[in-house]
Design a protein around this motif. Structure first.
Motif, PDB file in Angstrom:
ATOM      1  N   VAL A   1       5.513  21.240  19.206  1.00 53.12           N
ATOM      2  CA  VAL A   1       6.486  21.780  18.240  1.00 53.12           C
ATOM      3  C   VAL A   1       7.595  22.550  18.963  1.00 53.12           C
ATOM      4  CG1 VAL A   1       6.776  23.488  16.387  1.00 53.12           C
ATOM      5  CG2 VAL A   1       4.930  21.795  16.264  1.00 53.12           C
TER       6      VAL A   1
ATOM      7  N   THR B   1       2.970  19.124   9.809  1.00 50.36           N
ATOM      8  CA  THR B   1       4.392  19.475   9.961  1.00 50.36           C
ATOM      9  C   THR B   1       5.201  19.005   8.749  1.00 50.36           C
ATOM     10  OG1 THR B   1       5.282  17.517  11.102  1.00 50.36           O
ATOM     11  CG2 THR B   1       4.145  19.143  12.477  1.00 50.36           C
TER      12      THR B   1
ATOM     13  N   GLN C   1      -1.234  24.491  13.430  1.00 51.47           N
ATOM     14  CA  GLN C   1       0.033  24.911  14.050  1.00 51.47           C
ATOM     15  C   GLN C   1      -0.208  25.869  15.219  1.00 51.47           C
ATOM     16  OE1 GLN C   1       3.385  25.442  10.877  1.00 51.47           O
ATOM     17  NE2 GLN C   1       1.417  25.625   9.835  1.00 51.47           N
TER      18      GLN C   1
ATOM     19  N   LYS D   1       4.748  21.341   5.894  1.00 51.28           N
ATOM     20  CA  LYS D   1       5.494  22.576   6.154  1.00 51.28           C
ATOM     21  C   LYS D   1       6.995  22.351   5.954  1.00 51.28           C
ATOM     22  CE  LYS D   1       6.303  26.004   9.806  1.00 51.28           C
ATOM     23  NZ  LYS D   1       7.676  25.766  10.220  1.00 51.28           N
ATOM     24  N   SER D   2       7.566  21.320   6.578  1.00 53.47           N
ATOM     25  CA  SER D   2       9.024  21.109   6.500  1.00 53.47           C
ATOM     26  C   SER D   2       9.502  20.959   5.059  1.00 53.47           C
ATOM     27  CB  SER D   2       9.426  19.840   7.266  1.00 53.47           C
ATOM     28  OG  SER D   2       9.171  19.982   8.630  1.00 53.47           O
TER      29      SER D   2
ATOM     30  N   ILE E   1      10.498  18.106  12.448  1.00 58.49           N
ATOM     31  CA  ILE E   1       9.846  19.396  12.697  1.00 58.49           C
ATOM     32  C   ILE E   1      10.789  20.577  12.513  1.00 58.49           C
ATOM     33  CG2 ILE E   1       8.820  20.800  14.556  1.00 58.49           C
ATOM     34  CD1 ILE E   1       7.341  18.242  15.465  1.00 58.49           C
TER      35      ILE E   1
END
Ligand code: GSH
Length: 226
Positions: A206, A176, A197, A179-180, A120
């Motif tokens: 998160v 996640t 999110q 996104k990462s 994350i």
């Protein structure tokens, strides 16, 4: 009171599904965080989780003398224990669909899960770009994911089946990952990612993950430190 055994919030995608689900539906529980190590048989993680579950993995839910291991079995157990909370959609056809895509997440998307382990707090955009160019199976997984989500979200609904349900909790760690690794996704996916999110249960997980300082080498194929 339920007890939920989980791993590191930054890394443990299966734990995240169970933790987010319980929080999203305001199910009271006591959290037991077991720090990841190298998962050797005589290490602290295996020794400690072994006292709770012979499977030796997290998450594990304990309800009195009932022990449930495996995230999907936990989701079903909690849904059955709190029938008023509609963890699955009320409508039979929607529920069948939600079960199918949750089970599919649980047993599939191997290229995405293997190439992009959950992390994350990491910014792995550069790695993500390389993976995207080199890994056709990853591109296929994301294309299929977007087709699954896209059919559901096309009518403007907030979550996959309208109200937040088990399916959204199961895909929260995927959000996640996207996104990462900054994987290229379409506008509909980006908008759903933003809503997931922003969900209080996801945000709580998160934020806690970002507070963790531990670097677990077995979960870090792309970094040397945090
Ligand atoms: N299918 C299981 C997977 C559980 C799992 O693999 N958990 C990981 C942490 S995310 C684990 O405990 N790994 C320890 C190991 O592999 O020894 C589930 O859905 O709960």
């Amino acid at each position: 009171m339920l007890s939920l055994y989980i791993g590191n919030k930054n890394y443990s995608s299966w734990s995240m599904r169970a933790g987010v689900l319980l929080d999203a539906f305001a199910v009271p529980y006591t959290e037991h965080a077991l720090a990841f190590d190298d998962f050797s048989a005589d290490g602290a993680f295996k020794q400690n989780i072994g006292k709770v579950s012979a499977a030796g993995k997290v998450p594990v839910l304990v309800d009195g003398d009932i022990t449930v291991w495996d995230s999907l079995a936990i989701a079903e157990y909690v849904a059955e224990s709190f029938p008023d909370k509609a963890l699955w959609p009320r409508d039979k056809a929607a529920r069948a669909h939600a079960r199918a895509i949750s089970a599919e997440m649980h047993s599939g998307f191997n290229a995405l899960r293997n190439a992009c382990p959950m992390n994350i707090d990491a910014d792995l955009a550069a790695i993500g770009q390389t993976l995207w160019q080199e890994n056709a199976a990853l591109r296929a997984d994301v294309a299929y994911l977007e087709s699954v989500w896209g059919k559901l979200l096309a009518d403007g609904r907030e979550y996959l089946f309208g109200e937040f349900c088990i399916a959204d909790a199961f895909y929260a760690p995927v959000v996640t990952r996207l996104k990462s690794y900054a994987l290229p996704v379409n506008e509909l996916t980006l908008a759903y990612m933003a809503r997931i999110q922003a969900h209080p249960a996801v945000d709580k997980w998160v934020q806690a993950a970002l507070q963790e300082q531990t670097f677990v080498a077995v979960d870090e194929p792309y970094r040397q430190h945090r």
